[in-house]
Design a protein around this motif. Sequence first.
Motif, PDB file in Angstrom:
ATOM      1  N   GLU A  47     -35.057 -31.180  10.921  1.00 31.14           N
ATOM      2  CA  GLU A  47     -36.060 -30.766  11.911  1.00 31.14           C
ATOM      3  C   GLU A  47     -37.094 -29.825  11.289  1.00 31.14           C
ATOM      4  O   GLU A  47     -38.297 -29.936  11.556  1.00 31.14           O
ATOM      5  CB  GLU A  47     -35.369 -30.085  13.081  1.00 31.14           C
ATOM      6  N   ALA A  48     -36.638 -28.896  10.448  1.00 27.51           N
ATOM      7  CA  ALA A  48     -37.552 -27.946   9.800  1.00 27.51           C
ATOM      8  C   ALA A  48     -38.478 -28.672   8.827  1.00 27.51           C
ATOM      9  O   ALA A  48     -39.674 -28.375   8.756  1.00 27.51           O
ATOM     10  CB  ALA A  48     -36.754 -26.869   9.077  1.00 27.51           C
ATOM     11  N   ILE A  49     -37.903 -29.629   8.083  1.00 27.99           N
ATOM     12  CA  ILE A  49     -38.728 -30.405   7.143  1.00 27.99           C
ATOM     13  C   ILE A  49     -39.806 -31.180   7.893  1.00 27.99           C
ATOM     14  O   ILE A  49     -40.969 -31.228   7.484  1.00 27.99           O
ATOM     15  CB  ILE A  49     -37.837 -31.365   6.322  1.00 27.99           C
ATOM     16  N   ARG A  50     -39.418 -31.767   9.021  1.00 32.11           N
ATOM     17  CA  ARG A  50     -40.387 -32.528   9.815  1.00 32.11           C
ATOM     18  C   ARG A  50     -41.482 -31.620  10.355  1.00 32.11           C
ATOM     19  O   ARG A  50     -42.665 -31.981  10.367  1.00 32.11           O
ATOM     20  CB  ARG A  50     -39.674 -33.241  10.961  1.00 32.11           C
ATOM     21  N   ALA A  98     -51.830 -20.455   5.963  1.00 35.86           N
ATOM     22  CA  ALA A  98     -51.114 -19.258   5.508  1.00 35.86           C
ATOM     23  C   ALA A  98     -49.606 -19.462   5.636  1.00 35.86           C
ATOM     24  O   ALA A  98     -48.830 -19.065   4.750  1.00 35.86           O
ATOM     25  CB  ALA A  98     -51.556 -18.049   6.316  1.00 35.86           C
ATOM     26  N   GLN A  99     -49.197 -20.100   6.726  1.00 34.69           N
ATOM     27  CA  GLN A  99     -47.773 -20.385   6.921  1.00 34.69           C
ATOM     28  C   GLN A  99     -47.270 -21.365   5.863  1.00 34.69           C
ATOM     29  O   GLN A  99     -46.198 -21.170   5.269  1.00 34.69           O
ATOM     30  CB  GLN A  99     -47.543 -20.958   8.324  1.00 34.69           C
ATOM     31  N   LEU A 100     -48.044 -22.410   5.600  1.00 37.38           N
ATOM     32  CA  LEU A 100     -47.625 -23.435   4.643  1.00 37.38           C
ATOM     33  C   LEU A 100     -47.602 -22.907   3.207  1.00 37.38           C
ATOM     34  O   LEU A 100     -46.832 -23.400   2.375  1.00 37.38           O
ATOM     35  CB  LEU A 100     -48.554 -24.646   4.728  1.00 37.38           C
ATOM     36  N   GLU A 101     -48.436 -21.933   2.911  1.00 38.65           N
ATOM     37  CA  GLU A 101     -48.504 -21.388   1.554  1.00 38.65           C
ATOM     38  C   GLU A 101     -47.520 -20.247   1.323  1.00 38.65           C
ATOM     39  O   GLU A 101     -47.435 -19.718   0.200  1.00 38.65           O
ATOM     40  CB  GLU A 101     -49.926 -20.898   1.268  1.00 38.65           C
ATOM     41  N   SER A 102     -46.788 -19.906   2.365  1.00 33.15           N
ATOM     42  CA  SER A 102     -45.797 -18.834   2.208  1.00 33.15           C
ATOM     43  C   SER A 102     -44.613 -19.335   1.379  1.00 33.15           C
ATOM     44  O   SER A 102     -44.444 -20.533   1.149  1.00 33.15           O
ATOM     45  CB  SER A 102     -45.311 -18.369   3.587  1.00 33.15           C
ATOM     46  N   GLU A 103     -43.796 -18.402   0.929  1.00 29.39           N
ATOM     47  CA  GLU A 103     -42.681 -18.754   0.046  1.00 29.39           C
ATOM     48  C   GLU A 103     -41.683 -19.695   0.728  1.00 29.39           C
ATOM     49  O   GLU A 103     -41.178 -20.628   0.116  1.00 29.39           O
ATOM     50  CB  GLU A 103     -41.967 -17.487  -0.420  1.00 29.39           C
ATOM     51  N   ARG A 104     -41.442 -19.452   2.001  1.00 29.20           N
ATOM     52  CA  ARG A 104     -40.531 -20.306   2.778  1.00 29.20           C
ATOM     53  C   ARG A 104     -41.246 -20.720   4.068  1.00 29.20           C
ATOM     54  O   ARG A 104     -41.053 -20.097   5.117  1.00 29.20           O
ATOM     55  CB  ARG A 104     -39.231 -19.566   3.087  1.00 29.20           C
ATOM     56  N   PRO A 105     -42.082 -21.754   4.002  1.00 23.26           N
ATOM     57  CA  PRO A 105     -42.922 -22.126   5.145  1.00 23.26           C
ATOM     58  C   PRO A 105     -42.143 -22.563   6.380  1.00 23.26           C
ATOM     59  O   PRO A 105     -42.684 -22.524   7.485  1.00 23.26           O
ATOM     60  CB  PRO A 105     -43.781 -23.267   4.595  1.00 23.26           C
TER      61      PRO A 105
END
Length: 201
Positions: free
Chosen positions: A3-6, A41-48
């Motif tokens: 679910e998180a990957i999706r 910004a969320q996607l570029e974080s260490e753990r998006p």
Amino acid sequence: TTEAIRAVSDAHATVTYQAAQLKALGDEASNVDAAATRVNAQLESERPWRDIAAIEPNLREIRAAYVAERQSLLQWQERQAEAARSRIKGRDGFSTLTADQAHGVLRCLGQAVSDTDADAVAPTLTDLRDPFQVCLTRAENEANDRLDAILSEGRRAVIKSLDLALHNRELNTEADVDALVSEIRAQLLEQIRAGVHVRLL
């Protein structure tokens, strides 16, 4: 989790397709730009995937703006195509066509309209606008040619399209105007005296 990957993949797709297409179209709405910035910004974080749900309102904002813009472009295409149909239908002789003939003349105009919906990501927003205008112009020319051919059948006078090549023609003096009028008159009379009906381009 799956679910998180999706969720991360969906967020990436939204900024890659919807937000990018809005920007390419020139839609610089501040709310969409701000929403895309927060998603990136969320996607570029260490753990998006952590707190991915926090950007859901931003994703909804981007998607809603995209669907609205796409729907607007599709409606614009339909209006442009309908205007072209009206011009063809308004020509002398169109009302004498059979239903099959009329359909054959106008069919290419319907084919010029993009076969897509407001939720799709292809063709792109810019493709729905700029190439469509070229495609519709080409389709209208084809429809006029088809109508000319039908109206020229049998013993009726042949209809010939004529380009007077006036685009970007510069006139500087009264003599230039007189010369141009004489030139146009000569071209038109040549066709008329030959028994041809002229359709100006």
